[in-house]
Motif scaffolding. Structure first.
Motif, PDB file in Angstrom:
ATOM      1  N   HIS A   1       0.926  -1.468  -0.178  1.00  0.00           N
ATOM      2  CA  HIS A   1       0.111  -0.114   0.161  1.00  0.00           C
ATOM      3  C   HIS A   1       1.011   1.534  -0.082  1.00  0.00           C
ATOM      4  O   HIS A   1       0.040   2.522   0.292  1.00  0.00           O
ATOM      5  N   VAL A   2       2.224   1.192   0.238  1.00  0.00           N
ATOM      6  CA  VAL A   2       2.613   2.682   0.462  1.00  0.00           C
ATOM      7  C   VAL A   2       3.306   2.449  -1.231  1.00  0.00           C
ATOM      8  O   VAL A   2       4.831   1.955  -1.521  1.00  0.00           O
ATOM      9  N   LEU A   3       3.171   3.214  -2.212  1.00  0.00           N
ATOM     10  CA  LEU A   3       3.145   3.253  -2.962  1.00  0.00           C
ATOM     11  C   LEU A   3       5.244   3.778  -3.737  1.00  0.00           C
ATOM     12  O   LEU A   3       5.315   3.523  -4.620  1.00  0.00           O
ATOM     13  N   HIS A   4       5.784   4.553  -2.840  1.00  0.00           N
ATOM     14  CA  HIS A   4       6.559   5.422  -2.761  1.00  0.00           C
ATOM     15  C   HIS A   4       7.413   4.427  -2.762  1.00  0.00           C
ATOM     16  O   HIS A   4       8.746   4.754  -3.667  1.00  0.00           O
ATOM     17  N   ASP A   5       7.316   3.009  -1.678  1.00  0.00           N
ATOM     18  CA  ASP A   5       8.356   2.167  -2.092  1.00  0.00           C
ATOM     19  C   ASP A   5       8.118   1.094  -2.955  1.00  0.00           C
ATOM     20  O   ASP A   5       9.150   0.619  -3.404  1.00  0.00           O
ATOM     21  N   VAL A   6       6.812   0.872  -3.758  1.00  0.00           N
ATOM     22  CA  VAL A   6       6.906   0.678  -4.850  1.00  0.00           C
ATOM     23  C   VAL A   6       7.261   1.344  -5.710  1.00  0.00           C
ATOM     24  O   VAL A   6       8.392   0.355  -6.282  1.00  0.00           O
TER      25      VAL A   6
ATOM     26  N   LEU B   1       2.366  30.592  -4.096  1.00  0.00           N
ATOM     27  CA  LEU B   1       2.496  28.804  -5.395  1.00  0.00           C
ATOM     28  C   LEU B   1       3.356  27.746  -3.913  1.00  0.00           C
ATOM     29  O   LEU B   1       4.204  28.446  -3.572  1.00  0.00           O
ATOM     30  N   LEU B   2       2.897  26.695  -3.635  1.00  0.00           N
ATOM     31  CA  LEU B   2       4.136  26.070  -2.651  1.00  0.00           C
ATOM     32  C   LEU B   2       4.934  24.924  -3.491  1.00  0.00           C
ATOM     33  O   LEU B   2       6.143  24.735  -3.463  1.00  0.00           O
ATOM     34  N   THR B   3       4.278  24.089  -4.504  1.00  0.00           N
ATOM     35  CA  THR B   3       5.650  23.328  -5.327  1.00  0.00           C
ATOM     36  C   THR B   3       4.747  23.056  -6.896  1.00  0.00           C
ATOM     37  O   THR B   3       3.456  23.283  -6.933  1.00  0.00           O
ATOM     38  N   ALA B   4       5.498  22.891  -7.867  1.00  0.00           N
ATOM     39  CA  ALA B   4       5.173  22.498  -9.042  1.00  0.00           C
ATOM     40  C   ALA B   4       6.117  21.719  -9.450  1.00  0.00           C
ATOM     41  O   ALA B   4       7.307  21.733  -9.578  1.00  0.00           O
ATOM     42  N   GLN B   5       5.601  20.007  -8.964  1.00  0.00           N
ATOM     43  CA  GLN B   5       6.206  18.907  -9.531  1.00  0.00           C
ATOM     44  C   GLN B   5       5.655  17.792 -10.247  1.00  0.00           C
ATOM     45  O   GLN B   5       5.063  17.518 -10.830  1.00  0.00           O
ATOM     46  N   PRO B   6       6.770  17.576 -10.989  1.00  0.00           N
ATOM     47  CA  PRO B   6       6.023  16.944 -12.170  1.00  0.00           C
ATOM     48  C   PRO B   6       5.195  15.635 -11.906  1.00  0.00           C
ATOM     49  O   PRO B   6       5.486  14.895 -10.607  1.00  0.00           O
ATOM     50  N   ALA B   7       4.098  15.484 -12.943  1.00  0.00           N
ATOM     51  CA  ALA B   7       3.043  14.137 -12.151  1.00  0.00           C
ATOM     52  C   ALA B   7       3.338  12.234 -12.826  1.00  0.00           C
ATOM     53  O   ALA B   7       2.709  11.747 -12.459  1.00  0.00           O
ATOM     54  N   ALA B   8       4.413  12.726 -12.792  1.00  0.00           N
ATOM     55  CA  ALA B   8       5.015  11.482 -13.100  1.00  0.00           C
ATOM     56  C   ALA B   8       5.616  10.474 -11.630  1.00  0.00           C
ATOM     57  O   ALA B   8       6.139  10.082 -12.178  1.00  0.00           O
ATOM     58  N   SER B   9       3.873   9.661 -11.453  1.00  0.00           N
ATOM     59  CA  SER B   9       3.937   9.579 -10.310  1.00  0.00           C
ATOM     60  C   SER B   9       3.290   8.445 -10.085  1.00  0.00           C
ATOM     61  O   SER B   9       2.136   8.670 -10.421  1.00  0.00           O
ATOM     62  N   LEU B  10       3.854   7.269  -9.141  1.00  0.00           N
ATOM     63  CA  LEU B  10       2.885   5.687  -9.517  1.00  0.00           C
ATOM     64  C   LEU B  10       1.624   5.787  -8.761  1.00  0.00           C
ATOM     65  O   LEU B  10       0.366   5.830  -8.882  1.00  0.00           O
ATOM     66  N   GLU B  11       1.898   7.123  -7.584  1.00  0.00           N
ATOM     67  CA  GLU B  11       0.372   7.669  -6.618  1.00  0.00           C
ATOM     68  C   GLU B  11      -0.861   8.236  -7.407  1.00  0.00           C
ATOM     69  O   GLU B  11      -2.268   8.059  -7.489  1.00  0.00           O
ATOM     70  N   SER B  12      -0.123   9.439  -8.286  1.00  0.00           N
ATOM     71  CA  SER B  12      -1.225  10.059  -9.598  1.00  0.00           C
ATOM     72  C   SER B  12      -1.480   9.319 -10.970  1.00  0.00           C
ATOM     73  O   SER B  12      -2.610   9.318 -10.631  1.00  0.00           O
ATOM     74  N   VAL B  13      -0.633   8.184 -11.203  1.00  0.00           N
ATOM     75  CA  VAL B  13      -1.576   7.545 -12.104  1.00  0.00           C
ATOM     76  C   VAL B  13      -2.176   6.487 -11.341  1.00  0.00           C
ATOM     77  O   VAL B  13      -3.021   6.184 -12.052  1.00  0.00           O
ATOM     78  N   PHE B  14      -1.753   5.893 -10.145  1.00  0.00           N
ATOM     79  CA  PHE B  14      -3.061   4.454  -9.291  1.00  0.00           C
ATOM     80  C   PHE B  14      -3.880   5.414  -9.591  1.00  0.00           C
ATOM     81  O   PHE B  14      -5.138   4.705 -10.005  1.00  0.00           O
ATOM     82  N   PHE B  15      -4.389   6.734  -8.623  1.00  0.00           N
ATOM     83  CA  PHE B  15      -5.332   7.345  -8.324  1.00  0.00           C
ATOM     84  C   PHE B  15      -6.409   7.592  -9.647  1.00  0.00           C
ATOM     85  O   PHE B  15      -7.783   7.628  -9.790  1.00  0.00           O
ATOM     86  N   ARG B  16      -5.677   8.144 -10.741  1.00  0.00           N
ATOM     87  CA  ARG B  16      -5.867   8.502 -12.162  1.00  0.00           C
ATOM     88  C   ARG B  16      -7.198   6.804 -13.012  1.00  0.00           C
ATOM     89  O   ARG B  16      -8.120   7.290 -13.712  1.00  0.00           O
TER      90      ARG B  16
END
Length: 298
Positions: A195-200, A277-292
């Motif tokens: 469940h820890v997507l960062h570790d995956v 503006l707080l942050t602007a980061q690339p969206a190429a993360s497992l978490e973002s794709v997972f929820f999409r």
């Protein structure tokens, strides 16, 4: 060379209170030697069922499963397989050293240096100081470390892990990730859920996304990065969202995904309404794709 694991059109249905539930539906994938396959999905998606089918704990399924080319229904196919469940049920009256020694014996492994060999693995997983303490007196994290050491001590070709990093602190997770990466470099194959997507993302060569028993997609980090290269995630503070699709994280703080070409206009708009503006980061993360992917499947 045979694949470590192959699933061909695997489906399984079980009955709960008279109702038919399809746990997995037409699942197909393969895992090669020296590869790490991360299996991701929400609770009840079919991750643990897939593992139980792989280990022939569930054997009334449709389709075909092979381990190193042998039918998974055959006990011999699991001779070089080690499995660590999410909540390891170790004999609590034994010590970690006894658990590892018993693992060698049950696998028919005879080593003149068995004691030193087991202590070496306990040292690798930072539980050597508890080697002679009964399991019942260990923390959840140290029981998990002992179970992982037990699996590695038998030198498996295939390692099957269900939530292997649960119960571990950040230092423990890093240690285990390093050990698993070394195992992979030596040719070992790993199938694991988390469940820890960062570790995956840190461990897996490919990700499989499963939801409601259906394998939605299988992708590699390179494919993930390529398809999301032009997408960014903006986090900002403002009294109102920049556009209706933005997500409210907490009062006055929003998150929004947009194309790189949209960034200058969005930042200008944010400045015009007095936002920050707080942050602007690339969206190429497992978490973002997972929820999409979950959103698209619903």
């Amino acid at each position: 060379m045979s694949a470590a694991v192959e699933f061909h059109g695997v489906s399984h249905t079980f009955r709960v209170k008279g109702k038919q539930i399809q746990a997995v539906r037409d699942v197909s994938f393969s895992l090669s030697e020296g590869e790490v396959f991360g299996f991701v999905g929400p609770n009840g998606a079919g991750k643990s069922t897939t593992i139980k089918i792989m280990l022939d704990i569930i054997n009334d399924y449709q389709g075909k499963v092979t381990l190193y080319g042998s039918d998974a229904h055959q006990a011999a196919s699991r001779r070089d397989v080690a499995y660590v469940p999410e909540a390891p049920a170790l004999y609590d009256q034994f010590t970690p050293l006894e658990i590892l020694r018993m693992g060698l014996s049950m696998n028919g492994i005879k080593r003149p240096d068995a004691n030193a060999w087991c202590m070496g693995w306990l040292e690798r997983f930072s539980v050597a100081e508890y080697a002679k303490r009964r399991i019942r007196h260990l923390s959840k994290g140290n029981v998990q470390r002992t179970a992982l050491a037990h699996a590695m001590a038998v030198e498996p070709r295939l390692l099957i892990l269900d939530e292997p990093l649960s119960g571990l602190d950040p230092v423990g997770r890093k240690d285990v990730v390093d050990i698993l990466n070394e195992y992979k470099k030596q040719g070992g194959a790993i199938f694991f859920t988390s469940h820890v997507l960062h570790d995956v993302e840190r461990i897996a060569d490919r990700f499989g996304f499963i939801n409601k028993g259906q394998l939605l997609t299988v992708r590699s980090p390179r494919e993930l990065a390529a398809e999301r290269a032009s997408h960014f995630i903006l986090r900002y503070q403002a009294e109102q969202p920049l556009k209706p699709t933005c997500t409210l994280l907490r009062p006055g703080e929003f998150e929004c995904e947009m194309e790189q070409s949209e960034l200058p206009a969005a930042i200008a708009q944010l400045n015009s309404i007095g936002g920050h503006l707080l942050t602007a980061q690339p969206a190429a993360s497992l978490e973002s794709v997972f929820f999409r992917i979950l959103a698209e499947a619903s």
